[in-house]
Design an enzyme around this catalytic site. Sequence first.
Site, PDB file in Angstrom:
ATOM      1  N   GLY A 283      -2.950  -9.132   0.127  1.00  0.00           N
ATOM      2  CA  GLY A 283      -2.067  -9.812   1.058  1.00  0.00           C
ATOM      3  C   GLY A 283      -1.187  -8.854   1.830  1.00  0.00           C
ATOM      4  N   ASP A 390       1.055  -3.484 -14.027  1.00  0.00           N
ATOM      5  CA  ASP A 390       0.623  -2.731 -12.839  1.00  0.00           C
ATOM      6  C   ASP A 390       1.753  -1.812 -12.372  1.00  0.00           C
ATOM      7  OD1 ASP A 390      -0.929  -1.830 -10.765  1.00  0.00           O
ATOM      8  OD2 ASP A 390      -0.716  -3.633  -9.532  1.00  0.00           O
TER       9      ASP A 390
END
Length: 537
Positions: A283, A390
């Site tokens: 995105g 992450d």
Amino acid sequence: MGCVQCKDKEATKLTEERDGSLNQSSGYRYGTDPTPQHYPSFGVTSIPNYNNFHAAGGQGLTVFGGVNSSSHTGTLRTRGGTGVTLFVALYDYEARTEDDLSFHKGEKFQILNSSEGDWWEARSLTTGETGYIPSNYVAPVDSIQAEEWYFGKLGRKDAERQLLSFGNPRGTFLIRESETTKGAYSLSIRDWDDMKGDHVKHYKIRKLDNGGYYITTRAQFETLQQLVQHYSERAAGLCCRLVVPCHKGMPRLTDLSVKTKDVWEIPRESLQLIKRLGNGQFGEVWMGTWNGNTKVAIKTLKPGTMSPESFLEEAQIMKKLKHDKLVQLYAVVSEEPIYIVTEYMNKGSLLDFLKDGEGRALKLPNLVDMAAQVAAGMAYIERMNYIHRDLRSANILVGNGLICKIADFGLARLIEDNEYTARQGAKFPIKWTAPEAALYGRFTIKSDVWSFGILLTELVTKGRVPYPGMNNREVLEQVERGYRMPCPQDCPISLHELMIHCWKKDPEERPTFEYLQSFLEDYFTATEPQYQPGENL
């Protein structure tokens, strides 16, 4: 009325116990606050078991009320126990909705309802209007919380960061709650000398049984205000006299408004995308506004990236995580395309900052401090039994004053893209991922510690991709065989040793983030006191 007991004799010379060393103070100075350092001795060849380590981690700035304080709930009473305490605005505030009040610093309020926690219903004594105000923008009239110099629950390291900000002169000071002694305070002062250059000294302010305060028993005061007045006129044994209160900066709001505190799914029409900041695999990130008046960051996810139902479930947890080193989640649009609305950080990602921005010129002390901030945020995630999954420089955001905050925590678990979920797929961040997580999907806080070790290499190499010259498959194979990245150019051996311990094969042998935070915060006093800046670091 000033000093209750103030003898003109020379202040007793005290030894300065600071950062593990004892130095005799010169002249008529008091010894600075011997705040204990919570690290084991750190040699080049051996590092002790980190996992049993316990530190008093510094929290962010909470002036009065807000998410880190329980002191503002329940009935508000005057000292006599009757009536209503008046509160005073510490900052200007611009109303964001029709429910809240605009006000100016110094404006006084009567609090009508404080049950909403971070937002109070109040009546302005200036305008007579009634509405909601953010509770951490106000303090009781004539209280120490209303003083410019009072910073409340601020840790030692964050006090040093604020005092050492560009533009503060010698003698800039603040008073904060003591981290080590309940009911006591610490006075932190920016100082300068030929040996250390700019640095901060901390003095413990102790409380008398009768309610007074003192740094040395030779000078006792009924109030903190009197103590500040006394030392503003003369150093009287301190490193220098108190010149100017440290600038506080605006407190952080954890919600967009009182309405979005509990109902934080917002209509897409309330958001305006203004400037695209980045474009990723899943995105885009935009700078935008909510309600036409509040600057925010908006992450837009490509349809199909994750299930809206799973996202909303995870967002419920993410919204509850509140720490000054985590990017605050404000609101969401949960229908596809999913929008994630967070606080805006004006310097962008740490990766871009290091490669192309101001970060290219940073030396080791700044880089280590940024690492310490990330470790502080991760130590909070560790305490909350959460996992990031992450952690890398692309997911750390930078603001003014080299402030770093962790973004995108928890989102990686929800991604449904096959190129990601395969774990060896092209979109999966293999080079940052612990082998047990990459191979078997065993994500834990200890796999986050591995990733933090990789992030340290990104910092000292100014954004270089880890394992240069190796592809993902080679990295996975070599790491399984015991390969670890060598010490980067100009990186101190002690810092590389810390990386190596983050990359222990057995996850349980890796340090805790609590330890990493403390070690990095005290790195230049405990581990590398002889550091001299080089060409690169």
